[in-house]
Design a protein around this motif. Sequence first.
Motif, mmCIF file in Angstrom:
data_model
loop_
_atom_site.group_PDB
_atom_site.id
_atom_site.type_symbol
_atom_site.label_atom_id
_atom_site.label_comp_id
_atom_site.label_asym_id
_atom_site.label_seq_id
_atom_site.Cartn_x
_atom_site.Cartn_y
_atom_site.Cartn_z
ATOM 1 N N SER A 336 0.825 -1.201 0.000
ATOM 2 C CA SER A 336 0.000 0.000 0.000
ATOM 3 C C SER A 336 0.866 1.261 0.000
ATOM 4 O O SER A 336 0.632 2.195 -0.774
ATOM 5 C CB SER A 336 -0.923 -0.011 1.216
ATOM 6 O OG SER A 336 -1.705 1.150 1.265
ATOM 7 N N THR A 339 2.646 1.976 -3.351
ATOM 8 C CA THR A 339 1.690 2.437 -4.360
ATOM 9 C C THR A 339 1.331 3.904 -4.140
ATOM 10 O O THR A 339 1.308 4.706 -5.086
ATOM 11 C CB THR A 339 0.413 1.580 -4.322
ATOM 12 O OG1 THR A 339 0.744 0.203 -4.517
ATOM 13 C CG2 THR A 339 -0.557 2.012 -5.405
ATOM 14 N N ILE A 340 1.068 4.271 -2.893
ATOM 15 C CA ILE A 340 0.667 5.643 -2.593
ATOM 16 C C ILE A 340 1.845 6.604 -2.777
ATOM 17 O O ILE A 340 1.681 7.713 -3.308
ATOM 18 C CB ILE A 340 0.127 5.747 -1.154
ATOM 19 C CG1 ILE A 340 -1.068 4.805 -0.974
ATOM 20 C CG2 ILE A 340 -0.286 7.180 -0.841
ATOM 21 C CD1 ILE A 340 -2.182 4.999 -1.966
ATOM 22 N N VAL A 357 -8.415 7.802 -0.976
ATOM 23 C CA VAL A 357 -7.359 6.801 -0.805
ATOM 24 C C VAL A 357 -7.770 5.773 0.248
ATOM 25 O O VAL A 357 -7.672 4.552 0.036
ATOM 26 C CB VAL A 357 -6.030 7.474 -0.410
ATOM 27 C CG1 VAL A 357 -5.007 6.429 0.038
ATOM 28 C CG2 VAL A 357 -5.473 8.287 -1.571
ATOM 29 N N ARG A 360 -10.589 3.421 -1.014
ATOM 30 C CA ARG A 360 -10.088 2.402 -1.956
ATOM 31 C C ARG A 360 -9.259 1.354 -1.233
ATOM 32 O O ARG A 360 -9.406 0.149 -1.487
ATOM 33 C CB ARG A 360 -9.249 3.071 -3.052
ATOM 34 C CG ARG A 360 -10.047 3.864 -4.064
ATOM 35 C CD ARG A 360 -9.148 4.540 -5.078
ATOM 36 N NE ARG A 360 -8.479 3.571 -5.929
ATOM 37 C CZ ARG A 360 -9.003 3.074 -7.047
ATOM 38 N NH1 ARG A 360 -10.202 3.447 -7.451
ATOM 39 N NH2 ARG A 360 -8.329 2.212 -7.780
ATOM 40 N N GLU A 361 -8.373 1.804 -0.337
ATOM 41 C CA GLU A 361 -7.531 0.848 0.393
ATOM 42 C C GLU A 361 -8.368 -0.056 1.295
ATOM 43 O O GLU A 361 -8.053 -1.236 1.471
ATOM 44 C CB GLU A 361 -6.486 1.595 1.223
ATOM 45 C CG GLU A 361 -5.398 2.269 0.397
ATOM 46 C CD GLU A 361 -4.611 1.280 -0.441
ATOM 47 O OE1 GLU A 361 -4.229 0.214 0.095
ATOM 48 O OE2 GLU A 361 -4.403 1.555 -1.633
ATOM 49 N N ALA A 365 -8.267 -3.974 0.861
ATOM 50 C CA ALA A 365 -7.813 -4.732 2.033
ATOM 51 C C ALA A 365 -8.811 -5.811 2.419
ATOM 52 O O ALA A 365 -8.426 -6.932 2.790
ATOM 53 C CB ALA A 365 -7.580 -3.784 3.201
ATOM 54 N N GLN A 406 -3.003 -1.942 5.424
ATOM 55 C CA GLN A 406 -3.190 -1.187 4.184
ATOM 56 C C GLN A 406 -3.776 0.200 4.453
ATOM 57 O O GLN A 406 -3.468 1.152 3.739
ATOM 58 C CB GLN A 406 -4.066 -1.977 3.221
ATOM 59 C CG GLN A 406 -3.385 -3.255 2.748
ATOM 60 C CD GLN A 406 -3.991 -3.836 1.479
ATOM 61 O OE1 GLN A 406 -4.940 -3.303 0.935
ATOM 62 N NE2 GLN A 406 -3.425 -4.927 1.016
ATOM 63 N N LEU A 407 -4.598 0.312 5.485
ATOM 64 C CA LEU A 407 -5.109 1.638 5.837
ATOM 65 C C LEU A 407 -3.985 2.527 6.365
ATOM 66 O O LEU A 407 -3.868 3.696 5.987
ATOM 67 C CB LEU A 407 -6.220 1.518 6.879
ATOM 68 C CG LEU A 407 -7.562 0.980 6.369
ATOM 69 C CD1 LEU A 407 -8.556 0.840 7.519
ATOM 70 C CD2 LEU A 407 -8.138 1.889 5.298
ATOM 71 N N GLY A 410 -1.636 3.385 3.517
ATOM 72 C CA GLY A 410 -2.168 4.392 2.608
ATOM 73 C C GLY A 410 -2.265 5.769 3.238
ATOM 74 O O GLY A 410 -2.108 6.783 2.560
#
Length: 454
Positions: A336, A339-340, A357, A360-361, A365, A406-407, A410
Amino acid sequence: MAHTTIETLKTMLAHLDDAKKYQSLRDVLQSLPAPDLAPVFEDLSPEKRPVLFRLCPKDQAAALFAELTPETQQSLIEELSDKELGAVVAALCADDAADLVEEMPASVVRRILAQADAGTRRTINELLKYPQDSAGGVMTPEFMELRPGWTVRRAMAELRAHGFDKETINTCYVTGPDRTLLGEVTLRALVLEKDPGRPVQALMQEAPVRAATAADREEVSRLFEKYGLLAIPVVDAEDRLVGIVTVDDAMTILQDETAEDLAKMNAMAPSDKPYFRMSLWELYRSRAPWLLFLMLSATFSSLVIRGYEDALAAVTALTAYIPMLTDTGGNAGSQSTSTIIRGLAVGDITPRDWLRVLWRELRVALLCGGTLAVCNFGKMLLLDRMAAPVALVVSLTLVCTVLLSQLIGGALPVAARRLGVDPAVMASPVITTIVDTTTLLIYFNFARLVLHLA
């Protein structure tokens, strides 16, 4: 062809003291571009460098000098006479001369400036006013300037008279009496114009892409990628043209920024030196502080494990899955984050997009975590022969770990950009340290809830 020539040059340099065939050596040097010659020059002993440098033609010597590392430049300056140093500084592009002054110790700077003419000193001082990471800090003032009322014939005459000293003449800039940027005209348009009496204003493109002197150099490099330009004009607060940034400078900026981000993402201090040019002490200093910080921060995970020793003692199988859970959390967070960070770097994501963001994450996830949990649950029942409650604890933890990782992965880079911090600092090592501790807390609390542990 170039490789063969380089090998020939190395052979000649190995027997330089014996052969003394300087004319042959000069012919080989002239056939090599400066970027190919620089690595050979770097590997030479300090005693041979001045000999080789003096054999290069003036323009090639300046181009070669600009390609060398600051340490080699300083070593060479100490061997050159004042006259030779003055010739090198005069032949350097203005931005390269400013970079040289910025890199050198004060004693060397005094000698460089003493050998430079008044115009060069003034230009260097102007460039040094701007921050190193700004458009003003990387621009060159050597551009071709035209007036809107000039005819094509007059413009071509000016190009022939003054174009040799410019960084590029592919794009010429049209300015008003106070140097306000009015537009730009290409050399192609001037050469192909059939009417030599036509005014430049009729050929120019108005409102060209431009950058402010205070703009971040990384933002300027993205303009090259977006618009496919070879040069971008740089203007001050009054929209006066003060310099240009060329595409080769943009490539260097991108390489430097990429190397810096990679270093930060892997918990190391950035360095612009090649690997074999860094001393062991420099390598140690770039790595040890971060390793120490991460080691100390990992003690939080140890504290969590010690706090749940009773739960681990009651169901020892839980211990075996701790590495898998923490590794999965770290990997999910790193995916994550990378990518960000890339999205922020290329301008696809801005700090204003943080809610989009996270949304989406969150969905990604849940999909990833659910897939891992189902596969892991089946694996633990069929292959590991674990009881269903234990498999349920591990699988539920996987879902929550991937979701949280992932949160966090991101959110942190976006938060860092909003706070003015480099998002690369929030990369895998930092994310992993945070996720490890939270994963263990989730794991043991699920174990207490599902397995009814004390």
